[in-house]
Design a protein around this motif. Structure first.
Motif, PDB file in Angstrom:
ATOM      1  N   GLU A   1       0.864  -1.177   0.000  1.00 35.78           N
ATOM      2  CA  GLU A   1       0.000   0.000   0.000  1.00 35.78           C
ATOM      3  C   GLU A   1       0.906   1.234   0.000  1.00 35.78           C
ATOM      4  O   GLU A   1       1.546   1.535   0.999  1.00 35.78           O
ATOM      5  CB  GLU A   1      -0.912   0.014   1.227  1.00 35.78           C
ATOM      6  CG  GLU A   1      -1.816   1.244   1.293  1.00 35.78           C
ATOM      7  CD  GLU A   1      -2.671   1.280   2.557  1.00 35.78           C
ATOM      8  OE1 GLU A   1      -2.690   2.327   3.232  1.00 35.78           O
ATOM      9  OE2 GLU A   1      -3.317   0.262   2.865  1.00 35.78           O
ATOM     10  N   PRO A   2       0.997   1.950  -1.115  1.00 37.74           N
ATOM     11  CA  PRO A   2       1.943   3.066  -1.200  1.00 37.74           C
ATOM     12  C   PRO A   2       1.499   4.253  -0.356  1.00 37.74           C
ATOM     13  O   PRO A   2       0.304   4.533  -0.232  1.00 37.74           O
ATOM     14  CB  PRO A   2       1.920   3.421  -2.690  1.00 37.74           C
ATOM     15  CG  PRO A   2       0.558   3.013  -3.133  1.00 37.74           C
ATOM     16  CD  PRO A   2       0.210   1.789  -2.339  1.00 37.74           C
ATOM     17  N   ASN A   3       2.478   4.934   0.218  1.00 34.75           N
ATOM     18  CA  ASN A   3       2.162   6.163   0.965  1.00 34.75           C
ATOM     19  C   ASN A   3       2.674   7.398   0.241  1.00 34.75           C
ATOM     20  O   ASN A   3       2.668   8.496   0.793  1.00 34.75           O
ATOM     21  CB  ASN A   3       2.728   6.097   2.388  1.00 34.75           C
ATOM     22  CG  ASN A   3       4.227   5.813   2.406  1.00 34.75           C
ATOM     23  OD1 ASN A   3       4.906   5.993   1.403  1.00 34.75           O
ATOM     24  ND2 ASN A   3       4.723   5.356   3.541  1.00 34.75           N
ATOM     25  N   ASN A   4       3.132   7.217  -0.995  1.00 30.89           N
ATOM     26  CA  ASN A   4       3.532   8.370  -1.810  1.00 30.89           C
ATOM     27  C   ASN A   4       3.311   8.032  -3.275  1.00 30.89           C
ATOM     28  O   ASN A   4       3.263   6.863  -3.659  1.00 30.89           O
ATOM     29  CB  ASN A   4       5.003   8.738  -1.563  1.00 30.89           C
ATOM     30  CG  ASN A   4       5.943   7.618  -1.955  1.00 30.89           C
ATOM     31  OD1 ASN A   4       6.171   7.372  -3.134  1.00 30.89           O
ATOM     32  ND2 ASN A   4       6.494   6.923  -0.963  1.00 30.89           N
ATOM     33  N   ILE A   5       3.157   9.055  -4.098  1.00 30.25           N
ATOM     34  CA  ILE A   5       2.789   8.840  -5.494  1.00 30.25           C
ATOM     35  C   ILE A   5       3.963   8.322  -6.325  1.00 30.25           C
ATOM     36  O   ILE A   5       3.766   7.872  -7.453  1.00 30.25           O
ATOM     37  CB  ILE A   5       2.225  10.125  -6.127  1.00 30.25           C
ATOM     38  CG1 ILE A   5       3.264  11.245  -6.121  1.00 30.25           C
ATOM     39  CG2 ILE A   5       0.958  10.556  -5.428  1.00 30.25           C
ATOM     40  CD1 ILE A   5       2.806  12.500  -6.861  1.00 30.25           C
ATOM     41  N   GLU A   6       5.201   8.373  -5.772  1.00 32.15           N
ATOM     42  CA  GLU A   6       6.335   7.829  -6.506  1.00 32.15           C
ATOM     43  C   GLU A   6       6.253   6.301  -6.579  1.00 32.15           C
ATOM     44  O   GLU A   6       6.711   5.687  -7.538  1.00 32.15           O
ATOM     45  CB  GLU A   6       7.654   8.252  -5.851  1.00 32.15           C
ATOM     46  CG  GLU A   6       8.185   9.600  -6.325  1.00 32.15           C
ATOM     47  CD  GLU A   6       7.265  10.756  -5.940  1.00 32.15           C
ATOM     48  OE1 GLU A   6       6.894  10.839  -4.764  1.00 32.15           O
ATOM     49  OE2 GLU A   6       6.907  11.549  -6.828  1.00 32.15           O
ATOM     50  N   THR A   7       5.700   5.679  -5.537  1.00 33.89           N
ATOM     51  CA  THR A   7       5.607   4.216  -5.521  1.00 33.89           C
ATOM     52  C   THR A   7       4.671   3.755  -6.623  1.00 33.89           C
ATOM     53  O   THR A   7       5.061   3.040  -7.534  1.00 33.89           O
ATOM     54  CB  THR A   7       5.100   3.737  -4.150  1.00 33.89           C
ATOM     55  OG1 THR A   7       5.947   4.270  -3.131  1.00 33.89           O
ATOM     56  CG2 THR A   7       5.116   2.226  -4.071  1.00 33.89           C
ATOM     57  N   PHE A   8       3.418   4.119  -6.542  1.00 29.44           N
ATOM     58  CA  PHE A   8       2.477   4.013  -7.648  1.00 29.44           C
ATOM     59  C   PHE A   8       1.194   4.739  -7.275  1.00 29.44           C
ATOM     60  O   PHE A   8       0.937   5.032  -6.108  1.00 29.44           O
ATOM     61  CB  PHE A   8       2.197   2.555  -8.079  1.00 29.44           C
ATOM     62  CG  PHE A   8       1.523   1.675  -7.061  1.00 29.44           C
ATOM     63  CD1 PHE A   8       0.177   1.820  -6.759  1.00 29.44           C
ATOM     64  CD2 PHE A   8       2.229   0.654  -6.436  1.00 29.44           C
ATOM     65  CE1 PHE A   8      -0.449   0.987  -5.847  1.00 29.44           C
ATOM     66  CE2 PHE A   8       1.608  -0.183  -5.516  1.00 29.44           C
ATOM     67  CZ  PHE A   8       0.271  -0.015  -5.221  1.00 29.44           C
ATOM     68  N   GLN A   9       0.398   5.013  -8.289  1.00 34.62           N
ATOM     69  CA  GLN A   9      -0.892   5.652  -8.090  1.00 34.62           C
ATOM     70  C   GLN A   9      -1.968   4.850  -8.808  1.00 34.62           C
ATOM     71  O   GLN A   9      -1.846   4.589  -9.995  1.00 34.62           O
ATOM     72  CB  GLN A   9      -0.904   7.075  -8.669  1.00 34.62           C
ATOM     73  CG  GLN A   9      -0.008   8.070  -7.985  1.00 34.62           C
ATOM     74  CD  GLN A   9      -0.190   9.449  -8.602  1.00 34.62           C
ATOM     75  OE1 GLN A   9      -1.106  10.183  -8.266  1.00 34.62           O
ATOM     76  NE2 GLN A   9       0.691   9.803  -9.521  1.00 34.62           N
ATOM     77  N   ASN A  10      -2.983   4.480  -8.092  1.00 31.71           N
ATOM     78  CA  ASN A  10      -4.197   3.906  -8.681  1.00 31.71           C
ATOM     79  C   ASN A  10      -3.900   2.777  -9.664  1.00 31.71           C
ATOM     80  O   ASN A  10      -4.187   2.862 -10.856  1.00 31.71           O
ATOM     81  CB  ASN A  10      -5.026   5.007  -9.342  1.00 31.71           C
ATOM     82  CG  ASN A  10      -5.354   6.122  -8.367  1.00 31.71           C
ATOM     83  OD1 ASN A  10      -4.977   7.268  -8.558  1.00 31.71           O
ATOM     84  ND2 ASN A  10      -6.052   5.806  -7.295  1.00 31.71           N
ATOM     85  N   CYS A  11      -3.324   1.703  -9.133  1.00 27.45           N
ATOM     86  CA  CYS A  11      -3.043   0.517  -9.936  1.00 27.45           C
ATOM     87  C   CYS A  11      -4.341  -0.038 -10.519  1.00 27.45           C
ATOM     88  O   CYS A  11      -5.369  -0.068  -9.862  1.00 27.45           O
ATOM     89  CB  CYS A  11      -2.367  -0.536  -9.074  1.00 27.45           C
ATOM     90  SG  CYS A  11      -3.165  -0.776  -7.462  1.00 27.45           S
ATOM     91  N   ASP A  12      -4.271  -0.456 -11.778  1.00 31.05           N
ATOM     92  CA  ASP A  12      -5.459  -0.965 -12.467  1.00 31.05           C
ATOM     93  C   ASP A  12      -5.179  -2.391 -12.935  1.00 31.05           C
ATOM     94  O   ASP A  12      -5.174  -3.309 -12.138  1.00 31.05           O
ATOM     95  CB  ASP A  12      -5.821  -0.026 -13.612  1.00 31.05           C
ATOM     96  CG  ASP A  12      -7.233  -0.244 -14.128  1.00 31.05           C
ATOM     97  OD1 ASP A  12      -7.690  -1.399 -14.120  1.00 31.05           O
ATOM     98  OD2 ASP A  12      -7.887   0.715 -14.558  1.00 31.05           O
ATOM     99  N   ASN A  13      -4.944  -2.582 -14.208  1.00 28.92           N
ATOM    100  CA  ASN A  13      -4.626  -3.924 -14.689  1.00 28.92           C
ATOM    101  C   ASN A  13      -3.232  -4.345 -14.228  1.00 28.92           C
ATOM    102  O   ASN A  13      -2.355  -3.506 -14.021  1.00 28.92           O
ATOM    103  CB  ASN A  13      -4.692  -3.975 -16.215  1.00 28.92           C
ATOM    104  CG  ASN A  13      -6.125  -3.998 -16.713  1.00 28.92           C
ATOM    105  OD1 ASN A  13      -6.986  -4.583 -16.067  1.00 28.92           O
ATOM    106  ND2 ASN A  13      -6.373  -3.370 -17.837  1.00 28.92           N
ATOM    107  N   LEU A  14      -3.056  -5.651 -14.093  1.00 28.07           N
ATOM    108  CA  LEU A  14      -1.731  -6.157 -13.722  1.00 28.07           C
ATOM    109  C   LEU A  14      -1.523  -7.535 -14.332  1.00 28.07           C
ATOM    110  O   LEU A  14      -2.457  -8.203 -14.758  1.00 28.07           O
ATOM    111  CB  LEU A  14      -1.554  -6.190 -12.199  1.00 28.07           C
ATOM    112  CG  LEU A  14      -2.511  -6.997 -11.316  1.00 28.07           C
ATOM    113  CD1 LEU A  14      -2.205  -8.486 -11.351  1.00 28.07           C
ATOM    114  CD2 LEU A  14      -2.409  -6.516  -9.869  1.00 28.07           C
ATOM    115  N   THR A  15      -0.263  -7.921 -14.363  1.00 29.26           N
ATOM    116  CA  THR A  15       0.115  -9.258 -14.793  1.00 29.26           C
ATOM    117  C   THR A  15       1.342  -9.662 -13.987  1.00 29.26           C
ATOM    118  O   THR A  15       1.830  -8.886 -13.152  1.00 29.26           O
ATOM    119  CB  THR A  15       0.389  -9.302 -16.306  1.00 29.26           C
ATOM    120  OG1 THR A  15       0.582 -10.663 -16.699  1.00 29.26           O
ATOM    121  CG2 THR A  15       1.615  -8.496 -16.695  1.00 29.26           C
TER     122      THR A  15
END
Length: 257
Positions: A211-225
């Motif tokens: 669970e990221p606490n900053n936008i550098e990690t990621f923002q709003n993950c959607d599709n994944l593989t």
């Protein structure tokens, strides 16, 4: 139609991210999954809804290769995580049982970690044993499967989206979960007796993987593989979206902007 997912028997499950009904001006009720052959032989397939997989705001599916169990995400702010136990391997139209995930020691757990929630914070990197709750009336004319399941003790998530099955585990994204609403990624490790009576003695396990606490990690993950080397690969659902890799240790790196 939303993300959907592949099957081991060479087909594609396409998912309706909708709960519109005939009463909304449609020709038919919506909110179902459909199976499409993955073949080089071009043709038209009858659009037959797999109603026993449930009627809700579907997003994506992932199939456990050995058992044919289909895991399903739901794109709602108070969604559940589902699995479908088919009566016959690879024959989803032959009927089956729809269930939703529940943490054994924490009934009706809320994983969303929104800052305004009064419930206990759902911890990262902690593994919880789960059980699965049978659902009735799965065609859900009132679009209330997630509400009924939660009352029975199911675990609640924030907008379940992309899902992928890796090596003896699967990952799924919750697009706007978390304290900063930047999203969460969960890992589910199935029981060695997944879908069988004996799984109660060796249950599957759920973990909030990151669970990221900053936008550098990621923002709003959607599709994944999942990459062949084991990293989770996600794409963001943002205006300036990125493709990001996440190592098994939870370290992130940018692949593309």
């Amino acid at each position: 139609n939303c993300a959907g997912g592949i099957t081991p028997w060479k087909s594609w499950i396409t998912c309706e991210e909708s709960s519109l009904k005939m009463s909304d001006g449609m020709e038919k009720d919506h909110g179902f999954n459909f199976e499409v052959p993955a073949t080089e032989k071009i043709g038209i397939t009858d659009p037959l809804p797999i109603k026993t997989m449930g009627r809700f705001t579907h997003e994506a599916v992932a199939v456990q290769p050995k058992t044919g169990i289909v895991y399903q995400t739901e794109d709602e702010g108070d969604s559940l995580f589902y699995r479908y136990l088919p009566n016959t391997y690879g024959k989803l139209h032959n009927g089956g049982k729809l269930q939703c995930l529940s943490i054994k020691e924490w009934k009706s757990a809320d994983t969303r970690n929104y800052p305004n929630l009064t419930s206990d914070k759902f911890p990262e990197k902690k593994s919880f044993e789960v059980e699965w709750i049978d659902l009735a009336d799965v065609e859900a004319p009132d679009s209330d499967l997630r509400l009924r399941g939660y009352k029975l003790g199911a675990t609640r998530f924030s907008r379940g989206e992309g899902i992928w099955y890796g090596k003896d585990e699967l990952f799924f994204a919750c697009t706007d979960g978390g304290n900063t609403r930047n999203g969460q990624i969960f890992k589910y490790s199935p029981s060695k007796f997944e879908g069988q009576t004996a799984e109660k003695d060796a249950p599957g396990k759920l973990e909030l993987f990151i669970e990221p606490n900053n936008i550098e990690t990621f923002q709003n993950c959607d599709n994944l593989t999942i990459a062949p080397w084991g990293d989770v690969i996600i794409c963001e659902d943002k205006k300036d979206a990125r493709i990001i890799g996440i190592t098994p240790q939870g370290k992130t790196y940018v692949i593309a902007k």
